[in-house]
Design a protein around this motif. Structure first.
Motif, short mmCIF file in Angstrom:
data_model
loop_
_atom_site.label_atom_id
_atom_site.label_comp_id
_atom_site.label_asym_id
_atom_site.label_seq_id
_atom_site.Cartn_x
_atom_site.Cartn_y
_atom_site.Cartn_z
N ALA A 106 0.83 -1.21 0.00
CA ALA A 106 0.00 0.00 0.00
C ALA A 106 0.86 1.26 0.00
O ALA A 106 0.68 2.16 -0.83
CB ALA A 106 -0.92 0.00 1.22
N MET A 132 -5.52 2.00 -4.14
CA MET A 132 -4.46 1.20 -3.54
C MET A 132 -4.37 1.46 -2.03
O MET A 132 -4.16 0.54 -1.25
CB MET A 132 -3.11 1.49 -4.20
CG MET A 132 -2.98 0.96 -5.61
SD MET A 132 -3.15 -0.82 -5.78
CE MET A 132 -1.80 -1.41 -4.78
N ALA A 179 -5.35 -2.27 -0.76
CA ALA A 179 -4.20 -3.19 -0.76
C ALA A 179 -4.05 -3.91 0.58
O ALA A 179 -3.84 -5.13 0.63
CB ALA A 179 -2.91 -2.44 -1.10
N SER A 191 -5.40 -3.32 -7.27
CA SER A 191 -5.46 -3.19 -5.82
C SER A 191 -5.69 -4.54 -5.13
O SER A 191 -5.19 -4.78 -4.03
CB SER A 191 -6.57 -2.23 -5.41
OG SER A 191 -6.31 -0.94 -5.90
#
Length: 519
Positions: free
Chosen positions: A144, A315, A319, A377
Motif C-alpha cells: 500500500a 491502492m 491493498a 489493488s
C-alpha cells in the motif's frame, strides 16, 4: 534471526526503511513515464531511444536481481540492501547530470545494478524478520505505502516535466536514499541465512544479461531494419540461445541464482507466470497511456500524472484489505479476479479515441482507470504474499529475487516487443492514411521518416499551413490507433495472467522450514 511483531519498534523501523527504499526505486519508474515527452524533446531522443532508456535499467535489474536476493541470504540482508541503496543513489545522481541519451542510458544501467541489490532486500527483510502470522498484513502495508508513493510519482513527474525540470526525478532519490541508509544503519539488525553457501552464480548472471540485451536489441532494431536484416535475426537467435544456456547453467549449477527446483511448487510457478503476463501488460499500458495523454490528447504532464490519482486512492484503501483477505482465505480467488478485472479496465481504456483534453477525463479515461485500479489493488499484496508463502524461509530472498526478476523481464519484453510493434503499427497506419493526401513521393518520404518518434512525430519543414494541419492530424490519429492496439494487447496479457492463476495457484503454502518444493 528471531522474528518481531509488526507493531514493535524494531518491526516499524524495518517497515519504514523497506518502504522508503522500495518507493525510491518504484517512483523512479512511474515518474519517468510521465516526463518522457519532456525528456524526449530535451535530449532529441527518438521513440527507440525512449525504450532503451527504460530497458537499460530493466536489463541490469532483471539480470542481477536474483543474485541480489541470494547475496542477501548469504552475506546479510541488511548489508546488501544498504550497498544497493548506495549504488542506486549514485546512479540516480549521475542520471540527473547526463548530457545526452547515450550517457543517460549508461547511468540507467548503474541504477539497475543498485536496484538489483536493493529491491529484493526490502521484501526479504520483511519476510524473514516479521512474525509469520502478521506477514501478509506487513506485505499488504508495504504494498500500500510503496504503491501510494509510486503512484504519486506521476504527479511529481508531471510537475517537474511541465517546469522543464525532468532531471529532478533522478535527484529526488538522493535524500530519500540517505534517510533509508541512516535508519538501516542505526535501527535495523542484520539478518542472514547461516546455512547458505557463499558461492555466486556469475555464469548465470552473464548469460541472462547478454540474452536479454540481445533480444531487446533485436526487437528494437526490427522496425527500422526489418526482421530479415542480419542484425535482427542474429540478435534474436543469439538472445534465445543465451537464455536457453541460462536455464542449462541453472540446472547444472550447485549454487544457482534461480534454483529450478523452486518451480516444482505449482503455486510458485503459477504466481511467476501471472507476474510475467500481468506486469508485461501493465508496463506497456502505463507507458502508452502516459504518452497518449500528453502527446495526443493535449494534457500537460502534471494533468497526465493526476489521472492516476484514483488508482492511488484505490491502492490506499484496498491493498491492505486484500493482504488480510489473502491471509485468512488464501490468495487464489484474488489472483484470478484481480488480473481479470485489470484486463477489463485496460480494454475499456483502449476504446477511448480523440477527446477534448482534461475536460473530458471523467467520461473518457476515468471509468477505465477505476476498473483497472480496482483489479491491481486486489492483486499486488496477495501476489507478493503468495510468492513468499510458497517457499521456506531458507529461500525467501531467492524467491523474492526470482519474482522481481520475472516482473522486470516482463517489462523488458513488453518495452522491446510492444515498442517494436508500436513503431510498425504507426508506420502501417501512416502508410495507409498518407495515400489520401495529395503529396509527392519525396514529401511522403519525409513525413514517413518521423514514424520512429511515435507520438512526438513533428511535421517536417517545407509544408504550407493547410498541409501542416493535415499531417499533424495524421500523426495524432495514427498514434491514437497505436495506443488502442497496445492497450488491447496489454488487456490480453492481463487475462492470460488470470488464466495462469486459475490453472496453477493453490491456497496451500509450504510450512516454514520444509524444503522449497514441498506442497
Amino acid at each position: 534471526m528471531s522474528t518481531v511483531s509488526l507493531g514493535s519498534s524494531a518491526g516499524k523501523w524495518i517497515m519504514v526503511s523497506s518502504i522508503m527504499a522500495s518507493a525510491m526505486a518504484f517512483i523512479d519508474g512511474t515518474a519517468l513515464n510521465v516526463v518522457l515527452p519532456s525528456l524526449q524533446q530535451s535530449l532529441n531522443a527518438t521513440g527507440t531511444d525512449l525504450f532503451w532508456i527504460l530497458n537499460a535499467y530493466l536489463l541490469m535489474l532483471a539480470a542481477l536481481i536474483m543474485i541480489g536476493g541470494a547475496l542477501g541470504d548469504k552475506l546479510g540482508r541488511k548489508k546488501i540492501f544498504m550497498v544497493g541503496i548506495f549504488i542506486f543513489i549514485v546512479g540516480s545522481a549521475t542520471c540527473g547530470f547526463a548530457p545526452d541519451v547515450k550517457v543517460l542510458i549508461a547511468c540507467r544501467m548503474l541504477q539497475g545494478i543498485g536496484g538489483a541489490l536493493m529491491i529484493p532486500g526490502s521484501l526479504s527483510l520483511i519476510s524473514s524478520s516479521i512474525d509469520e502470522k502478521e506477514r501478509g498484513k506487513a506485505i499488504g502495508t508495504w504494498s500500500a505505502f510503496t504503491t501510494v508513493v509510486t503512484l504519486g510519482g506521476p504527479i511529481l513527474g508531471g510537475t517537474f516535466g511541465d517546469a522543464g525540470l525532468w532531471r529532478y526525478i533522478f535527484f529526488i532519490n538522493v535524500p530519500i536514499g540517505i534517510v533509508a541508509l541512516l535508519i538501516l544503519w542505526l535501527k535495523v539488525k542484520e539478518s542472514r541465512d547461516e546455512d547458505a553457501d557463499h558461492a555466486i552464480d556469475f555464469p548465470g548472471a552473464v548469460s541472462i544479461a547478454l540474452g536479454l540485451a540481445a533480444l531487446t536489441f533485436g526487437f528494437l532494431r526490427a522496425p527500422v531494419m526489418g526482421f530479415v536484416h542480419w542484425q535482427v535475426y542474429v540478435s534474436l537467435t543469439a538472445g534465445t540461445l543465451l537464455l536457453a544456456a541460462f536455464l542449462l547453467i541453472e540446472s547444472k549449477s550447485s549454487h544457482p541464482m534461480m534454483p529450478l527446483k523452486l518451480f516444482s511448487n505449482m503455486t510458485f510457478s503459477g504466481v511467476n507466470l501471472l507476474t510475467f503476463f500481468l506486469y508485461a501488460g501493465l508496463s506497456a499500458a502505463m507507458l502508452f497511456l502516459s504518452l497518449n495523454l500528453v502527446q495526443a490528447q493535449g494534457y500537460s504532464q502534471l494533468q497526465s500524472g493526476l489521472t492516476f490519482l484514483p488508482f492511488t486512492i484505490l491502492m490506499i484503501v484496498m491493498a491492505r484489505i486484500a493482504g488480510g483477505i489473502a491471509d485468512k482465505h488464501g490468495p487464489r480467488l484474488l489472483l484470478i479476479g484481480g488480473p481479470a478485472t485489470t484486463g477489463v479496465g485496460l480494454l475499456i481504456l483502449s476504446f477511448v479515441k480523440q477527446t477534448n483534453g482534461p475536460a473530458d477525463y471523467w467520461t473518457t479515461f476515468f471509468p477505465g482507470v477505476i476498473v483497472f485500479g480496482t483489479g491491481m489493488s486486489f492483486t499486488v499484496a496477495p501476489l507478493t504474499a503468495a510468492v513468499m508463502g510458497s517457499v521456506s524461509d531458507h529461500f525467501s530472498g531467492t524467491a523474492s529475487g526470482v519474482n522481481n526478476a520475472t516482473s522486470r523481464i516482463a517489462n523488458v519484453f513488453a518495452n522491446a516487443i510492444l515498442g517494436a510493434l508500436a513503431v510498425l503499427f504507426f508506420t502501417g497506419a501512416l502508410q495507409q492514411d498518407i495515400q489520401h493526401i495529395p503529396l509527392n513521393g519525396k514529401q511522403k518520404q519525409v513525413v514517413m521518416a518521423q514514424a520512429t518518434n511515435l507520438g512526438d512525430a513533428k511535421v517536417p519543414a517545407g509544408f504550407n499551413d493547410h498541409d501542416q494541419q493535415i499531417i499533424k492530424k495524421l500523426y495524432r490519429d495514427g498514434f491514437i490507433s497505436v495506443y488502442a492496439r497496445v492497450m488491447q494487447l496489454s488487456a490480453l496479457l492481463a487475462f492470460l495472467g488470470a488464466l495462469m492463476s486459475f490453472l496453477f495457484i493453490k491456497n496451500n503454502t509450504v510450512k516454514k522450514g520444509k524444503s522449497p518444493d514441498a506442497s
